[in-house]
Write an enzyme that holds these catalytic residues in place. Structure first.
Site, PDB file in Angstrom:
ATOM      1  CG  ASP A 168      50.475  54.722  87.206  1.00  0.00           C
ATOM      2  OD1 ASP A 168      50.618  53.633  87.778  1.00  0.00           O
ATOM      3  OD2 ASP A 168      51.389  55.246  86.533  1.00  0.00           O
TER       4      ASP A 168
HETATM    5  C1  NOJ Z   1      53.378  52.845  88.348  1.00  0.00           C
HETATM    6  C2  NOJ Z   1      53.804  52.967  86.922  1.00  0.00           C
HETATM    7  O1  NOJ Z   1      53.747  54.310  86.518  1.00  0.00           O
HETATM    8  C3  NOJ Z   1      52.994  52.130  85.956  1.00  0.00           C
HETATM    9  O2  NOJ Z   1      53.608  52.169  84.708  1.00  0.00           O
HETATM   10  C4  NOJ Z   1      52.844  50.731  86.459  1.00  0.00           C
HETATM   11  O3  NOJ Z   1      52.110  49.959  85.537  1.00  0.00           O
HETATM   12  C5  NOJ Z   1      52.159  50.772  87.806  1.00  0.00           C
HETATM   13  N1  NOJ Z   1      52.973  51.531  88.739  1.00  0.00           N
HETATM   14  C6  NOJ Z   1      51.888  49.388  88.390  1.00  0.00           C
HETATM   15  O4  NOJ Z   1      53.071  48.818  88.791  1.00  0.00           O
END
Ligand code: NOJ
Length: 747
Positions: A258
Site C-alpha cells: 500500500d
Molecule cells: C491507500 C489506500 O489504503 C489504498 O486502498 C489505495 O489503493 C492506495 N492508497 C492508492 O491510492
C-alpha cells in the site's frame, strides 16, 4: 511471445530493482524551474515499473513512451488506478452495492468501471476492497462489502469477474487487486491503520474467506494492508503472504504494497531502511508503492546482505539477489499476463472505445435504487405522483457528497441532486429548505473539506433555519428529509468516535417530527449509523448510503415506486454509537442477553429502550410487497459424513399487490462444537422476484463444507474440522426474523 524468465535473465540488478518501484503520477512529467520531476527522472533511467493515477489516456501514453525510451530493454510500464466503485461513472459505495445482494448487478457495475478504466489506458485497478468489518466507527466501512464473510466472498467473486472477465488483458478488462491483505477491517477501536490482534480462527473464518474466494475467481493481484496482524505488520508478514497466500492458496500473481507501506515499517517499530526493506521483500511484497524504499536500499543490500539479528532477519547478499529476482519475475509475469510484454501500447492505443455513458448512467441509477435499504414504512411510501413536497435537509441540493468517498476520477457536475430528481416529476410541487448544516463545528468542517469543498457552514442562525424548515413542512403534504454524513465523513483516515446523525441534523429532525406532516427520512451515509430517535420519528426511513453519479435519481425512483426497494443491510445498524464493533454473528457467551433487567447479561446497562429499538440487524430491509414465509422443510432429518448433504426448502408468497424481490437468507448454527462459534452465520441466500400473489419454492442444499469451521491454535496447526451432532438451520428475510429447522449430522 516475450518470456518473462528469458527477459529477467537479460536484466541488470539495477534494472530489476527499477521494476519493483511503483509511483503515483502526481506531478506528472511537467518540468519546472527545478528540472525534471522525480517521475520524469525515474522514467528516463528505467527506475520504475508502474504508475498509478494518470487521469487520461494521453498522459499514460506519454509516460509509456518515455519509459520505453528510458529502459535499455524497452520494458513497458503498467498503469493502475483507484477504481473503487466506478471510474468516471460512479456507482453506489461498495457497502451499498453489497446491500443489493445482487451479484449480477455488482458484476455489471465492475465490468462497466473496468471498461471506462481500460479505455483510458489503465491495466490494473485497486479493487475490490474486501475487508470484512464490524466496526461502524471505522471510516473504510464505506469501501467494504460489510460485516459478513460469506456475503463478502460472493462480492469478491462478482467484482473479480466483472473487472477481469475471462482475461484481464481482454478488451475493456483490467486486472483486479484484492485488498487489503488482511484484517485491515479489524483495527483497534475502529481507528484507521490500527493493528488487529485476533484469534487465528477469526482470521481463517472471518477475514480470509473473501480473499480465498477472490483468488479462486482468478484475481491477478493483491495489495497488502497497513496494519499489523497479531503483532506482525502485514508488509512484513511472510507467514500470511508467502505462507498462506502463495503457499496454501497457490497464488502466483503480483503483491503490491500500500501507499508508502514499506517505509512505514520503520514507524511500526521494525527498524531502519535496510532492515525493513529486507523484511518486506522477504515477506513477499513485490512492488513498493511511492515510498521508494526498495530503490534506496536494495542496491546496497544486494551487495552486502543484511545482518540484523535485532529484527530477526539475517540474509546473505545472494539471498537478497534471489529475492529481487523472485519479485521482478512476478512483475514481469504480471505484465506478460496483461499482454504488455508483447505489445507495450496495449490499452494505450485507443483501440477499445469507452463504453456508452448513457447506459452506464442507467446502470448507476438502477444500482442506486437497488442499494437503498427501506428500513421503515408506515404506509407513506411509495409517494403518490401528485402532491406538495417539502424537501428539507443539508443534502437536498447536494452533488459532491452523493458521490461518496474514493470517487477520485468523478465529476460532481454530472450528479443530479435529489431536488432536481424530484422536481423533474410532473405533478409534484417541491419547496426546499436547508434546515440545518451537515455539521456546525468549523474545525470538523475543515477536516471534511480536506479533498475539496464538500461541507459549507451556512452562517444563518440555526434556529431560524429550523423555523424556515418547519414552515415549509407545515405547508406540505409530505416532508422528505435528506440527512446524514458528508462524503469525507467516511473513507480512509475518517474514523468517527460517534457514528450517528450529526447534532444539528438531529435537532432539525426533532422539530420536523413535531409538525405532524408525514416524514420520509432519507439517510445518506458512508457507514452504518446509529439512527437514534430518527427511527421512531420517521414515518418512512430509507438508508440510501452515498449512491454515486445517479444516486439521487435512484432514491427518487424508490420513493415514487418506479423501483421496488429490494436492498438488505450488509452491515448491522447499531442501536447506539457506542455499540460497535457488532455483528449478528457475534459469538455465544456464557451469559447471553436474555432480557434487559436480568442482572448478569451480555449487553449495555445504559442503552435505553428507545435506542435499542432503533437498531436494524444484518440482512434487514423491507419491500413494497408483503412476503410470507412458509415453514422450512428438510429433505431428511439426518445427513451423514463428509459427503452428506440435506436440502432445506421454504415457500415464500407475495401477499401484497405490488411485485417485489425477496432475498431469502439461510443461516446456520452449530450449538455444540469444540470451540465457541458464531451464534449464527450466513451460509447461502437466493433472490426471487415475486409477482403479486405469487409463491416460489426456494431450495437450499447444505453440505458438510458449510458446517465445517477452522480450528487453529496457530496458523501452522490450522485445520478445517466438523463435529457430528445437531445442526440448526435458520431461514428468513434477515438475520433476526428466522424460522429454524434442526437436523443431526451423523459421523
Ligand atoms: C491507500 C489506500 O489504503 C489504498 O486502498 C489505495 O489503493 C492506495 N492508497 C492508492 O491510492
Amino acid at each position: 511471445m516475450v518470456d518473462p524468465k528469458a527477459l529477467l535473465a537479460r536484466m541488470t540488478l539495477s534494472e530489476k530493482i527499477g521494476q519493483l518501484n511503483l509511483l503515483a503520477a502526481g506531478e506528472g512529467l511537467a518540468t519546472g524551474a527545478g528540472g525534471p520531476t522525480t517521475l520524469g527522472t525515474r522514467l528516463d533511467t528505467g527506475m520504475i515499473g508502474a504508475i498509478f493515477g494518470t487521469k487520461s489516456l494521453a498522459s499514460a501514453r506519454a509516460m509509456q513512451e518515455r519509459a520505453l525510451d528510458g529502459s535499455r530493454l524497452a520494458i513497458p510500464l503498467f498503469f493502475a488506478e483507484d477504481v473503487i466503485h466506478g471510474h468516471r461513472t460512479v456507482f453506489p459505495l461498495p457497502v451499498a452495492l453489497a446491500s443489493s445482494w445482487n451479484m449480477g448487478l455488482i458484476e455489471d457495475t465492475a465490468a462497466f468501471a473496468a471498461a471506462e478504466a481500460a479505455a483510458e489506458g489503465l491495466h490494473q485497478v485497486y479493487a475490490p476492497m474486501i475487508d470484512v468489518t464490524r466496526d461502524p466507527r471505522w471510516g473504510r466501512v464505506a469501501e467494504s462489502p460489510g460485516e459478513d464473510p460469506y456475503l463478502a466472498a460472493r462480492v469478491a467473486v462478482a467484482m473479480t469477474a466483472g473487472l477481469q472477465g475471462d482475461d484481464p488483458a481482454g478488451p475493456g478488462r483490467v486486472a483486479a487487486c484484492l485488498k487489503h491483505f488482511v484484517a485491515y477491517g479489524a483495527p483497534l477501536s475502529g481507528r484507521d491503520y490500527d493493528n488487529a490482534s485476533l484469534a487465528w480462527e477469526d482470521l481463517l473464518g472471518l477475514y480470509l474467506p473473501p480473499f480465498e474466494a477472490g483468488l479462486a475467481a482468478g484475481a491477478a493481484s493483491v495489495m497488502a494492508a497497513f496494519n499489523a496482524v497479531n503483532k506482525v505488520p502485514m508488509h512484513a508478514n511472510g507467514d500470511l503472504i508467502e505462507g498462506w497466500l502463495r503457499g496454501k492458496q497457490g497464488f502466483d500473481g503480483l503483491v503490491v504494497s500500500d501507499y508508502t507501506g514499506v517505509a512505514e515499517l520503520t514507524a511500526h517499530g521494525l527498524g531502519s531502511g535496510p532492515a525493513i526493506v529486507a523484511r518486506a521483500l522477504h515477506a513477499g511484497i513485490d512492488m513498493d508503492m511511492v515510498g521508494e524504499s526498495y530503490l534506496a536500499e536494495l542496491p546496497e543490500l544486494a551487495a552486502s546482505g543484511l545482518d540484523a539479528p535485532d529484527c530477526g532477519l539475517c540474509l546473505s547478499a545472494e539471498s537478497i539477489v534471489t529475492l529481487i529476482d523472485r519479485a521482478c519475475l512476478r512483475v514481469l509475469t504480471f505484465k506478460a499476463r496483461l499482454g504488455l510484454l508483447d505489445n507495450p501500447y496495449r490499452g494505450l492505443d485507443g483501440a477499445v472505445p469507452a463504453p456508452d455513458r448513457i447506459k452506464g448512467r442507467a446502470l448507476a441509477r438502477r444500482a442506486a435504487a437497488q442499494s437503498a435499504v427501506l428500513l421503515k414504512n408506515d404506509g407513506v411510501l411509495p409517494l403518490p405522483a401528485e402532491g406538495r413536497i417539502a424537501l428539507i435537509g443539508p443534502f437536498s441540493d447536494d452533488r459532491t457528497n452523493m458521490l461518496g468517498t474514493w470517487a477520485v476520477s468523478a465529476d460532481a457536475r454530472e450528479v443530479t441532486t435529489l431536488h432536481e430528481a424530484i422536481a423533474s416529476r410532473t405533478g409534484v410541487q417541491v419547496t426546499t429548505a436547508r434546515g440545518a448544516n451537515v455539521v456546525d463545528v468549523p474545525w470538523l468542517a475543515d477536516r471534511l473539506n480536506v479533498h475539496g469543498p464538500t461541507v459549507e457552514i451556512d452562517p444563518r442562525d440555526p434556529a431560524q433555519m429550523i423555523a424556515e424548515a418547519v414552515t415549509a413542512a407545515r405547508a406540505a403534504d409530505v416532508v422528505i428529509l435528506a440527512i446524514g454524513e458528508a462524503k469525507e465523513h467516511a473513507g480512509e483516515s475518517s474514523s468517527r468516535l460517534m457514528p450517528d446523525i450529526p447534532a444539528p441534523q438531529r435537532r432539525l429532525l426533532a422539530a420536523l417530527a413535531e409538525t405532524g406532516t408525514p416524514l420520509v427520512v432519507v439517510v445518506f451515509a458512508g457507514r452504518p449509523l446509529a439512527l437514534g430517535s430518527a427511527t421512531a420519528a420517521a414515518d418512512a426511513l430509507l438508508y440510501a448510503w452515498h449512491g454515486g453519479t445517479a444516486g439521487p435519481e435512484g432514491v427518487a425512483d424508490v420513493l415514487f415506486g418506479d423501483e421496488a426497494p429490494s436492498a438488505r443491510l450488509s452491515v448491522s445498524l447499531p442501536a447506539h454509537p457506542g455499540e460497535g464493533p457488532l455483528s449478528y454473528a457475534a459469538e455465544t457467551t456464557g451469559r447471553p442477553n436474555r432480557g434487559r433487567f436480568e442482572k448478569f447479561r451480555t449487553g449495555w446497562l445504559d442503552l435505553d429502550d428507545a435506542d435499542a429499538a432503533a437498531a436494524f440487524p444484518f440482512g434487514f430491509g423491507l419491500g413494497y410487497g408483503s412476503v410470507r414465509y412458509g415453514a422450512p422443510v428438510l429433505s431428511a432429518p439426518t445427513a451423514t459424513g463428509q459427503e452428506g448433504e440435506v436440502t432445506l426448502t421454504v415457500a415464500v408468497t407475495n401477499d401484497g399487490d405490488r411485485a417485489t424481490v425477496e432475498t431469502v437468507q439461510l443461516y446456520l448454527s452449530d450449538p455444540v462444537a469444540r470451540i465457541t462459534r458464531p451464534a449464527r452465520m450466513l451460509i447461502d441466500f437466493r433472490q426471487v422476484a415475486l409477482a403479486p400473489g405469487e409463491t416460489a419454492s426456494v431450495p437450499f442444499t447444505v453440505t458438510c463444507d458449510q458446517i465445517s469451521y477452522p480450528l487453529a491454535p496457530s496458523m501452522d496447526l490450522a485445520q478445517q474440522v466438523w463435529d457430528p451432532g445437531v445442526i440448526q438451520l435458520h431461514v428468513g428475510p434477515n438475520s433476526r426474523d428466522t424460522q429454524m429447522a434442526e437436523l443431526t449430522w451423523l459421523a
